[in-house]
Design an enzyme around this catalytic site. Structure first.
Site, PDB file in Angstrom:
ATOM      1  N   LYS A  79     -17.305   9.683  13.286  1.00  0.00           N
ATOM      2  CA  LYS A  79     -16.194  10.621  13.064  1.00  0.00           C
ATOM      3  C   LYS A  79     -16.688  11.933  12.480  1.00  0.00           C
ATOM      4  CE  LYS A  79     -12.083   7.862  13.139  1.00  0.00           C
ATOM      5  NZ  LYS A  79     -10.871   7.423  12.467  1.00  0.00           N
ATOM      6  N   LYS A 108     -16.723   2.403  24.002  1.00  0.00           N
ATOM      7  CA  LYS A 108     -15.434   1.762  23.699  1.00  0.00           C
ATOM      8  C   LYS A 108     -14.255   2.583  24.244  1.00  0.00           C
ATOM      9  CE  LYS A 108     -13.332   2.278  19.731  1.00  0.00           C
ATOM     10  NZ  LYS A 108     -12.821   2.310  18.358  1.00  0.00           N
ATOM     11  N   LYS A 156      -8.426   5.831  21.752  1.00  0.00           N
ATOM     12  CA  LYS A 156      -7.237   6.680  21.776  1.00  0.00           C
ATOM     13  C   LYS A 156      -7.619   8.147  21.879  1.00  0.00           C
ATOM     14  CE  LYS A 156      -5.658   4.257  18.072  1.00  0.00           C
ATOM     15  NZ  LYS A 156      -5.069   4.021  16.780  1.00  0.00           N
TER      16      LYS A 156
HETATM   17  P1  TYM Z   1      -7.369   1.579  15.082  1.00  0.00           P
HETATM   18  O1  TYM Z   1      -6.040   2.216  14.908  1.00  0.00           O
HETATM   19  O2  TYM Z   1      -8.497   2.422  15.542  1.00  0.00           O
HETATM   20  O3  TYM Z   1      -7.254   0.359  16.070  1.00  0.00           O
HETATM   21  C1  TYM Z   1      -6.247  -0.630  15.908  1.00  0.00           C
HETATM   22  C2  TYM Z   1      -6.792  -1.989  16.353  1.00  0.00           C
HETATM   23  O4  TYM Z   1      -7.200  -1.944  17.723  1.00  0.00           O
HETATM   24  C3  TYM Z   1      -8.528  -2.430  17.845  1.00  0.00           C
HETATM   25  N1  TYM Z   1      -9.197  -1.693  18.948  1.00  0.00           N
HETATM   26  C4  TYM Z   1      -9.763  -2.275  19.998  1.00  0.00           C
HETATM   27  N2  TYM Z   1      -9.899  -3.561  20.357  1.00  0.00           N
HETATM   28  C5  TYM Z   1     -10.535  -3.822  21.517  1.00  0.00           C
HETATM   29  N3  TYM Z   1     -11.030  -2.868  22.342  1.00  0.00           N
HETATM   30  C6  TYM Z   1     -10.914  -1.555  22.025  1.00  0.00           C
HETATM   31  N4  TYM Z   1     -11.393  -0.616  22.843  1.00  0.00           N
HETATM   32  C7  TYM Z   1     -10.253  -1.212  20.803  1.00  0.00           C
HETATM   33  N5  TYM Z   1      -9.958  -0.036  20.202  1.00  0.00           N
HETATM   34  C8  TYM Z   1      -9.313  -0.353  19.055  1.00  0.00           C
HETATM   35  C9  TYM Z   1      -9.176  -2.152  16.504  1.00  0.00           C
HETATM   36  O5  TYM Z   1     -10.278  -2.993  16.276  1.00  0.00           O
HETATM   37  C10 TYM Z   1      -8.037  -2.426  15.554  1.00  0.00           C
HETATM   38  O6  TYM Z   1      -7.943  -3.815  15.274  1.00  0.00           O
HETATM   39  N6  TYM Z   1      -9.102   1.301  10.424  1.00  0.00           N
HETATM   40  C11 TYM Z   1      -8.238   0.649  11.387  1.00  0.00           C
HETATM   41  C12 TYM Z   1      -6.823   0.481  10.894  1.00  0.00           C
HETATM   42  C13 TYM Z   1      -6.701  -0.231   9.586  1.00  0.00           C
HETATM   43  C14 TYM Z   1      -6.802  -1.610   9.388  1.00  0.00           C
HETATM   44  C15 TYM Z   1      -6.595  -1.820   7.991  1.00  0.00           C
HETATM   45  C16 TYM Z   1      -7.053  -2.693  10.225  1.00  0.00           C
HETATM   46  C17 TYM Z   1      -6.439   0.350   8.385  1.00  0.00           C
HETATM   47  N7  TYM Z   1      -6.385  -0.604   7.424  1.00  0.00           N
HETATM   48  C18 TYM Z   1      -6.655  -3.081   7.430  1.00  0.00           C
HETATM   49  C19 TYM Z   1      -7.096  -3.956   9.669  1.00  0.00           C
HETATM   50  C20 TYM Z   1      -6.900  -4.153   8.292  1.00  0.00           C
HETATM   51  C21 TYM Z   1      -8.195   1.491  12.637  1.00  0.00           C
HETATM   52  O7  TYM Z   1      -8.411   2.667  12.605  1.00  0.00           O
HETATM   53  O8  TYM Z   1      -7.796   0.817  13.736  1.00  0.00           O
END
Ligand code: TYM
Length: 334
Positions: A115, A197, A200
């Site tokens: 990032k 990967k 978004k």
């Molecule tokens: P975020 O918003 O980037 O993604 C949300 C969830 O989607 C999963 N994910 C994927 N899984 C499979 N293939 C992909 N290409 C893919 N892209 C995203 C992520 O692994 C995630 O589970 N930091 C976290 C949000 C967060 C969080 C937490 C998660 C904040 N606090 C506490 C769990 C527990 C995030 O940015 O996820």
């Protein structure tokens, strides 16, 4: 434990539009696990401002994401679906945990490196301490299990390290959480560059299939998906594009990769891509329909936001009080 049930916590950022990676890697598993656990599903808007956001847009996206959680099948009466910013305990615990986290640990986080390369003009302290806030999210609810995609594993590990360090000093304060990674779909790759990967924030719209894409767009994106010239549908490292399509198809249909190989044995890539597209459309269509219905019911969504913020605050405060006492803050006079 809450009412004899183990606790589950997970969250998503309302930054950008959700992709099928988010859905297949996380949201779909959340729904599957929601009966078994006492669940907290947060829209993590505090995390979102680590990169610059348009305020009106962030508010809109956060509400859409919360609605989408429900549309995907999470019952908001049984699962605590709420905005992170409505529970001040997240930020308060995060500060305390900052004082139990080492710079060296945070320096090793690959997401921070990625990032900060992407947002070189805004490498703020929030971006650096992002994993500590995530640890606070999880530990605040005495969480047992955290369903996430593979990309969040490193953050889960640091959460466990922080919790163990804290417990070693103050006794058993925090439950040590375990990650839950789904068998399929835990790392959906870009359709245009299948060693990367699906994300978004990808600038190429053809690289990602978004949850709210219409059927024609979905079919078109799969038709354009990058594959190879081997002309065989095999689940191997040498064919990352095909492997990714098999993963997506498996996650949507429940079939194993071996069953998918068999089903498409001798068939062409064109047929296979169409089948994957159709499988994705049939999984997303009901979610989209429910979303558009729910979105209209402002009063219902508002009541969920209010009730669940209260519920989350209740449990968060319990942990926070305990932690504040342990570290030596004076008790409030009531
Ligand atoms: P975020 O918003 O980037 O993604 C949300 C969830 O989607 C999963 N994910 C994927 N899984 C499979 N293939 C992909 N290409 C893919 N892209 C995203 C992520 O692994 C995630 O589970 N930091 C976290 C949000 C967060 C969080 C937490 C998660 C904040 N606090 C506490 C769990 C527990 C995030 O940015 O996820």
């Amino acid at each position: 434990m809450i009412d004899n049930k183990k606790v589950l916590f997970s969250g998503m950022q309302a930054t950008g539009t959700l992709t099928i990676g988010n859905y297949l890697g996380a949201l779909k598993n959340w729904v599957a696990l929601s009966e078994e656990y006492e669940c907290f599903y947060s829209v993590v808007d505090l995390h979102s401002i680590t990169v610059r956001q348009d305020p009106a847009e962030l508010r809109k996206r956060a509400r859409a994401l919360l609605t989408l959680y429900i549309a995907a099948g999470l019952d908001p009466k049984k699962n605590c679906i709420y905005y992170q910013s409505h529970v001040s305990g997240h930020a308060e615990l995060s500060w305390i945990l900052n004082c139990f986290t080492y710079m060296g640990e945070l320096n090793r986080m690959t997401q921070f490196k990625d990032k900060s390369a992407k947002h070189a003009d805004n490498i703020n302290a929030g971006l650096f301490t992002y994993p500590v806030l995530m640890a606070a999210d999880i530990l605040l609810y005495q969480t047992d299990v955290v369903p996430v995609g593979i990309d969040q594993m490193q953050h889960l590990e640091i959460t466990r390290d922080i919790a163990q360090r804290f417990n070693a000093i103050y006794g058993d304060v925090f439950t040590i959480p375990e990650p839950y990674i789904g068998k399929v779909g835990a790392k959906i790759m870009s359709l245009q560059d299948p060693v990367k990967k699906m994300s978004k924030s990808d600038e190429n719209p053809n690289a990602s299939v978004y949850l709210m894409d219409d059927p024609d767009t979905i079919m078109r994106k799969f038709k354009r998906a990058v594959t190879d010239s081997l002309a065989t549908i095999r689940y191997t490292e040498e064919q990352p594009g095909i492997r990714n399509l098999i993963d997506i198809y498996s996650a949507c249909t429940g079939k194993t990769p071996a069953e998918v190989e068999k089903e498409f044995d001798g068939k062409g890539y064109g047929d296979f891509k169409s089948a994957v597209g159709e499988a994705v459309v049939s999984v997303l269509k009901p979610v989209q329909e429910r979303f558009y219905e729910l979105e209209k019911d402002k009063t219902f969504i508002d009541s969920i936001i209010k009730e669940n913020a209260e519920k989350a605050n209740y449990f968060a405060t319990k942990t926070l009080r305990k932690v504040q006492k342990k570290v030596g803050f004076p008790e409030k006079i009531r």
